[in-house]
Design a protein around this motif. Sequence first.
Motif, PDB file in Angstrom:
ATOM      1  N   PRO A 136      49.063  39.868  51.174  1.00 58.20           N
ATOM      2  CA  PRO A 136      49.657  40.821  50.349  1.00 58.20           C
ATOM      3  C   PRO A 136      48.893  42.133  50.023  1.00 58.20           C
ATOM      4  CG  PRO A 136      48.438  39.191  49.581  1.00 58.20           C
ATOM      5  CD  PRO A 136      48.509  38.895  50.770  1.00 58.20           C
ATOM      6  N   TYR A 137      49.467  43.131  49.540  1.00 58.50           N
ATOM      7  CA  TYR A 137      48.783  44.446  49.322  1.00 58.50           C
ATOM      8  C   TYR A 137      49.398  44.892  47.774  1.00 58.50           C
ATOM      9  CZ  TYR A 137      53.351  46.364  50.090  1.00 58.50           C
ATOM     10  OH  TYR A 137      54.774  46.519  49.969  1.00 58.50           O
ATOM     11  N   MET A 138      48.747  45.882  47.405  1.00 58.48           N
ATOM     12  CA  MET A 138      49.227  46.485  45.964  1.00 58.48           C
ATOM     13  C   MET A 138      48.773  47.899  45.999  1.00 58.48           C
ATOM     14  SD  MET A 138      48.307  43.931  42.711  1.00 58.48           S
ATOM     15  CE  MET A 138      47.275  43.099  43.166  1.00 58.48           C
ATOM     16  N   PRO A 139      49.518  48.728  45.398  1.00 65.77           N
ATOM     17  CA  PRO A 139      49.249  49.900  45.212  1.00 65.77           C
ATOM     18  C   PRO A 139      48.038  50.065  44.189  1.00 65.77           C
ATOM     19  CG  PRO A 139      51.210  49.675  43.990  1.00 65.77           C
ATOM     20  CD  PRO A 139      50.948  48.431  44.606  1.00 65.77           C
TER      21      PRO A 139
ATOM     22  N   ILE B 196      59.022  36.559  32.514  1.00 67.93           N
ATOM     23  CA  ILE B 196      58.678  37.853  33.419  1.00 67.93           C
ATOM     24  C   ILE B 196      59.556  38.094  34.514  1.00 67.93           C
ATOM     25  CG2 ILE B 196      56.732  38.622  34.640  1.00 67.93           C
ATOM     26  CD1 ILE B 196      55.851  38.365  32.117  1.00 67.93           C
ATOM     27  N   GLN B 197      60.041  39.171  34.666  1.00 66.99           N
ATOM     28  CA  GLN B 197      60.982  39.444  35.938  1.00 66.99           C
ATOM     29  C   GLN B 197      60.262  39.339  37.122  1.00 66.99           C
ATOM     30  OE1 GLN B 197      62.488  43.584  35.586  1.00 66.99           O
ATOM     31  NE2 GLN B 197      61.929  43.411  33.535  1.00 66.99           N
ATOM     32  N   LEU B 198      60.778  38.724  38.116  1.00 70.66           N
ATOM     33  CA  LEU B 198      60.101  38.732  39.467  1.00 70.66           C
ATOM     34  C   LEU B 198      60.420  40.168  40.171  1.00 70.66           C
ATOM     35  CD1 LEU B 198      61.409  35.121  40.875  1.00 70.66           C
ATOM     36  CD2 LEU B 198      59.115  36.169  40.400  1.00 70.66           C
ATOM     37  N   ILE B 199      61.202  40.942  39.516  1.00 73.91           N
ATOM     38  CA  ILE B 199      61.333  42.209  40.333  1.00 73.91           C
ATOM     39  C   ILE B 199      60.517  43.162  39.743  1.00 73.91           C
ATOM     40  CG2 ILE B 199      63.827  42.159  41.094  1.00 73.91           C
ATOM     41  CD1 ILE B 199      64.641  43.706  38.593  1.00 73.91           C
TER      42      ILE B 199
ATOM     43  N   TYR C 170      52.860  58.499  49.863  1.00 72.31           N
ATOM     44  CA  TYR C 170      51.643  57.977  49.380  1.00 72.31           C
ATOM     45  C   TYR C 170      51.708  56.721  48.649  1.00 72.31           C
ATOM     46  CZ  TYR C 170      49.004  62.170  51.045  1.00 72.31           C
ATOM     47  OH  TYR C 170      48.584  63.232  51.819  1.00 72.31           O
ATOM     48  N   ILE C 171      53.004  56.492  47.925  1.00 72.04           N
ATOM     49  CA  ILE C 171      52.977  55.179  47.107  1.00 72.04           C
ATOM     50  C   ILE C 171      53.540  54.258  47.630  1.00 72.04           C
ATOM     51  CG2 ILE C 171      54.248  54.567  44.854  1.00 72.04           C
ATOM     52  CD1 ILE C 171      54.187  57.690  44.106  1.00 72.04           C
ATOM     53  N   VAL C 172      52.772  53.105  47.795  1.00 69.85           N
ATOM     54  CA  VAL C 172      53.338  51.978  48.418  1.00 69.85           C
ATOM     55  C   VAL C 172      54.221  51.166  47.111  1.00 69.85           C
ATOM     56  CG1 VAL C 172      51.925  51.954  50.279  1.00 69.85           C
ATOM     57  CG2 VAL C 172      50.938  50.847  48.288  1.00 69.85           C
ATOM     58  N   THR C 173      54.958  50.338  47.181  1.00 70.65           N
ATOM     59  CA  THR C 173      55.324  49.616  46.076  1.00 70.65           C
ATOM     60  C   THR C 173      55.325  48.187  46.260  1.00 70.65           C
ATOM     61  OG1 THR C 173      57.776  49.484  46.092  1.00 70.65           O
ATOM     62  CG2 THR C 173      56.819  51.637  45.354  1.00 70.65           C
ATOM     63  N   GLU C 174      55.164  47.368  45.348  1.00 70.26           N
ATOM     64  CA  GLU C 174      55.159  45.861  45.648  1.00 70.26           C
ATOM     65  C   GLU C 174      55.719  45.092  44.196  1.00 70.26           C
ATOM     66  OE1 GLU C 174      55.013  43.989  47.593  1.00 70.26           O
ATOM     67  OE2 GLU C 174      53.483  42.517  47.848  1.00 70.26           O
ATOM     68  N   SER C 175      56.610  44.385  44.610  1.00 73.06           N
ATOM     69  CA  SER C 175      57.227  43.629  43.432  1.00 73.06           C
ATOM     70  C   SER C 175      56.339  42.152  43.402  1.00 73.06           C
ATOM     71  CB  SER C 175      58.768  43.241  43.612  1.00 73.06           C
ATOM     72  OG  SER C 175      58.873  42.529  44.567  1.00 73.06           O
ATOM     73  N   LEU C 176      56.407  41.655  42.345  1.00 78.32           N
ATOM     74  CA  LEU C 176      55.726  40.390  41.700  1.00 78.32           C
ATOM     75  C   LEU C 176      56.402  39.277  42.899  1.00 78.32           C
ATOM     76  CD1 LEU C 176      54.124  38.833  40.188  1.00 78.32           C
ATOM     77  CD2 LEU C 176      55.945  38.370  38.639  1.00 78.32           C
TER      78      LEU C 176
ATOM     79  N   ASP D  26      66.711  36.688  40.659  1.00 81.02           N
ATOM     80  CA  ASP D  26      65.673  37.303  39.795  1.00 81.02           C
ATOM     81  C   ASP D  26      65.059  38.351  40.815  1.00 81.02           C
ATOM     82  OD1 ASP D  26      64.557  38.155  37.681  1.00 81.02           O
ATOM     83  OD2 ASP D  26      63.213  36.724  37.271  1.00 81.02           O
ATOM     84  N   SER D  27      64.660  38.102  42.147  1.00 80.66           N
ATOM     85  CA  SER D  27      64.102  39.044  43.054  1.00 80.66           C
ATOM     86  C   SER D  27      64.715  40.049  43.550  1.00 80.66           C
ATOM     87  CB  SER D  27      63.514  37.989  44.173  1.00 80.66           C
ATOM     88  OG  SER D  27      62.892  36.953  43.715  1.00 80.66           O
ATOM     89  N   ILE D  28      66.258  40.034  43.282  1.00 79.71           N
ATOM     90  CA  ILE D  28      66.864  41.153  43.791  1.00 79.71           C
ATOM     91  C   ILE D  28      67.224  42.145  42.599  1.00 79.71           C
ATOM     92  CG2 ILE D  28      69.224  41.594  44.824  1.00 79.71           C
ATOM     93  CD1 ILE D  28      69.415  38.703  45.326  1.00 79.71           C
ATOM     94  N   ARG D  29      66.880  43.616  43.168  1.00 80.75           N
ATOM     95  CA  ARG D  29      67.245  44.444  42.041  1.00 80.75           C
ATOM     96  C   ARG D  29      68.343  45.406  42.517  1.00 80.75           C
ATOM     97  NH1 ARG D  29      63.683  49.181  42.318  1.00 80.75           N
ATOM     98  NH2 ARG D  29      64.332  50.537  40.747  1.00 80.75           N
TER      99      ARG D  29
END
Lengths: 365, 448, 363
Positions: C186-189, C122-125, C166-172, A251-254
Amino acid sequence: MIRYLYYMIIMCMLINIMLNVPTFLIERRYDGAVMGILAAVVSGSLCAVVFIKALRQFPNQGLPEIFRSYLPPAIRVPLLLYLGIMWLIAGLIVLITFSRILQRFLDPDIDILILRIFLILICSFLAAGSSRSILYTAEIVILLHVPFVALLLVKALGHEYMDWEAVKAVGQFVRKTPDLEIISVASYIFTGYINMAVFNRFFRKEDKIRGLWLIPLAGFAVLFTTFFIPIGYHGTEGVASFIYVWVSTADSIRMEFGFVERVIYMFLLIYLSISLLFITMTWHVGAELLKDVFSKKQWAQEDDQRFNWTRWLICLLFSPTCIVTLRFLNEKNYLELTDEWLIVRYISEVALVLIVFWLGRKASK
Amino acid sequence: MDFNNTAVSTLLQETFKASNDFSTRHTVKEHWAVRYYYLTSLCDSIKLNESIEKPLLSSQSAEDFIDTLLTLGAVKQPDVSKLPELIITGHVVIQLMENVFSLDAKKSLNTQSQEVKIEHVLMGPQKALSEDLLTNINIIRSRYQKHELHLEQYVLGRSSKTETALLFDVHLAKPHILDRVRSKLLSIDVDIVHSTGQLEILMNNRRISLFPTMITTERPDRIVLNLSQGKVVLLLQGSPFALVLPAVFFDFMSAMDDLNQAYWISTGLIVIRYIALAIALTLPALYISLISFNPEVTRIQLTMSIAGSRAAVPYPSYFEVLFMLFLIEALVEASLRLPKFIGSTATTVGGLILGQAAQQAGLVSSIMIIITSAVAISNFVIPINTMSAAMRIVKYPLILLAILFGFIGTVAGMFFLIGYLANMRSFDEPYLKLFLGERRTSRPNKSR
Amino acid sequence: MNRLLLIGAMILFISGCSGFKDIDKRYFVVGIGVDRTENEQKPYRVTLKLGIPSAKIQPGATNKFELVSEDAASIQEAVRLIKSKVDKELDFGHAKIILFGKTLVSQSIREPLDWFLRRRDIQLIGLVAVGDPSAREILNTSPKSERLPANSLILSLAEEGTESSYIVTESLSDFHRRLTEKGKDPYMPVIRPRNNSYVINQAAVLDKERMVGILTPDQTRVFNELIRKHVQFEFKTVTPKLRYNIAVQNYRIKYKLLHLHSSEPTIQITIKIKGEVEESTAPLFQEDWNKLEELSEEQMRERFVKVLTYLQSKKVDPVGFGLRYRAMGYISEEDWEAWQTLYPRAKFDVRVHIKIIDTGVIK
């Protein structure tokens, strides 16, 4: 014919995820799992090679026939009974675990009992078919799905989120000595060869066995990925918080450019086929061993019927009884039971390999 | 002598008194007389003229005429009771003094081989089999010039008395398959046999069957190719199709074009064919699974647009699927039955207008129209008609499983299908099996 | 016999069949926002952005949505309350955007995060971000060019559309990993609304519990270059004579931990950059390129050191020096405790190597 041996081995290598192997190993990642993996590669491939080589002494014979000609009935019957039940349980564990995973991740509203009955009907019907047919099915299913699994693994290993520092950090624990439990669980990867117990019936004397050296290599690669990819994705600490760690890893792979963006669905559907194949094959072997306990005459090539009622009934009656018993267990008990089964399996497997090895020596004299 | 004469004539007159096409000719020449009987509908008047009337005129004596008759293939018939049988099968019974002869004068219709109608190929032979057994054997023998090609004749059907030919290459065909075919042919006990499809069912011995285990083909090149692969061919008098057995799954997916094209082209086409098969089988089931169980599988952008196009449809997804599939099946069936000229009208009305209207009326979503057409088109990619018909049926159980279990049902159903096909046997040959690195006996082999 | 069994099984299956719910009976949650309220009894304000599907897709017209909010003591309770407000089944399968309000993140992130990880759908991605001033306000914005609800957020955060440094992205999934990992924080945009659209040019850094600071846009770029390996960025160099901008196609960052047992532990960072000049106030071609490179290297170094010391002062380690430390073999508990005191006093030794490849089309 010999290629079918490798399909059995590949099948077992792939199915480890459903037997709770990665979760167990990851739980013990600081207490010897890394060393355990290396030890399991040695022990597992050794068992595989010894067993396959020993069976070469008995071309066109399965375990029941070998036992019939070398062991007294007092030993033969309980042994076959025990082995048959072990095999049936193997399929059952996958069935129960996977139906739970399916219910949780794919279809939360489905009645799990109905789902299990459905899967049991499909697998028991196919398990009642001829042994050769099961090998043909295995070939097609494995060849259809392995490319996707490979794609998934390559994608996972090359992904930006794969954290090799975490892998290295866990790799530092290589000096911890593993215990028997870890080795037994990890060596499950290599168990595929054991299905030769029945399928050896179709391996002729002139069939050459080649490429046995691939077994430790492939086994190591599989164990490595099965253990380290989740660590790379969830970190050295976070990885322990998942129950079905590989489903969460998928699920963590996209897939940025795939038709299905969420790899988890691809993963679940691929594993659905592989699990069904595993269940069908193990039940077939188990039922075939049990059937021989009750039959009077020795098995012959033409007994490989297209549909065998005894086999069907064995599978059909065995699984519901177990499922009803299992209803009293919750997920936690059940997963612990799976781990214990894996340990019992390892000990029995080594014992079986030794018996066959001994019989092989006896036969060659 | 006279007694014999009247016996024959009364017997035949009596047997065929209700048949207006029964004809008796009587010719007297100096001191000998000839009388012959035949069915005008069955016998060829040119043949009669050539083999009876002309020799009769030119013959000096009775002995002379008998010699000519025997040279032309007449057979002396000592047994009077057999004569009605001979007349029915298109023979002329000739009575010359005390002797009775029979001569085959059967009028053969449709000896011309026809244009290929079903298994079209782009480049390759364009003629199919004819409806005449001898012509067909002729076609095959002239394409397969080996003396190992053996031919056995059987007569099937109590009433139809259909002549059947069993052809095989004696060096290549497997003896146990031949034995089984022979015993099955001898055990057939029905009134009428007149098509290869019927023969296939009779030889199958199974009351319920879905997947064909023998190929029905009209192409001589396919027949010859299969002969060279050790298969057995059955030909039926009056049928422009041959039955080839044993046949495995891959045979049904191979077109004769595969042999005529360059390697990568034919490989590509084969891959396309299997993808089409997968689409035809699973697409409706996948649609139901996606719509009703797991809309989160596709990307959100696609899901939202599917949801939008389905917003007007009040019924559950499977109603929509079954409705559209029924229409398309009916359309296929109708265009098969309709005369050629009306056929195209039916497709236009059904395909274009109905689909458009159904979508606007809010009965089906626009995505469903795409899926229906994709399924219909893909289905016709399967080269052998019997297999394509079987696959048309197989998608419905998959739809049912999808209604019950969504994606789980679809994938489990496909697994079951593979397992079931792998468990099938066509005359002891595994039906579905990959032949990696094995000698290819049952599918087109380019090296040959 | 066989057919009877089949029919029996069918009846059983049909009676037990459930989970069948058509796509038009579902309400797709495209974004979830969690804010902190003043009310101590009901601290969580959960906002769901529900997409309304349309048959024909048009930019700006079909990004219709419904925004439902509810205050409750827990997220699960709030969702249950929302369920009673809408007419269709809520489907979280497409909840790609997960926003946390700035006030919530400044207090605690662990507790609300649990629900997201525990839910199977809820998707982890899914992509996490901080909403400034609140998550609800971000969810309520709908840019003009958008075709589907929340689509522009997805496109910019998932880097399917724009790719900005400028955009950092972070997945769940990554957020959860960093939240639990020893030695990687951790960090978040941070997303802010502006004129019916968004601005994403800041990053929030968190320790294992809450947000400890927000980086400025310029710091965010450096931060992004440190965290990820495939960002395309550009930077300007100002000299007394002229000003020029270098666009970077690829660069490599390596870091080493040195002198760990001495009084002055050092984190050595080597950055190799290849770039071309994209803008300049004066012709460059005849200048000494080595000199230009040196000037840029010096200014680049300062940027990096500034960000690194800022992170160090906040006692957070999003780059993962701590994990590298563990990967070097310091795996015991004592080692880890040593690192806790080691990191705050570590010195940063940044070495930048810039190579100018060309000066663009003109001299």
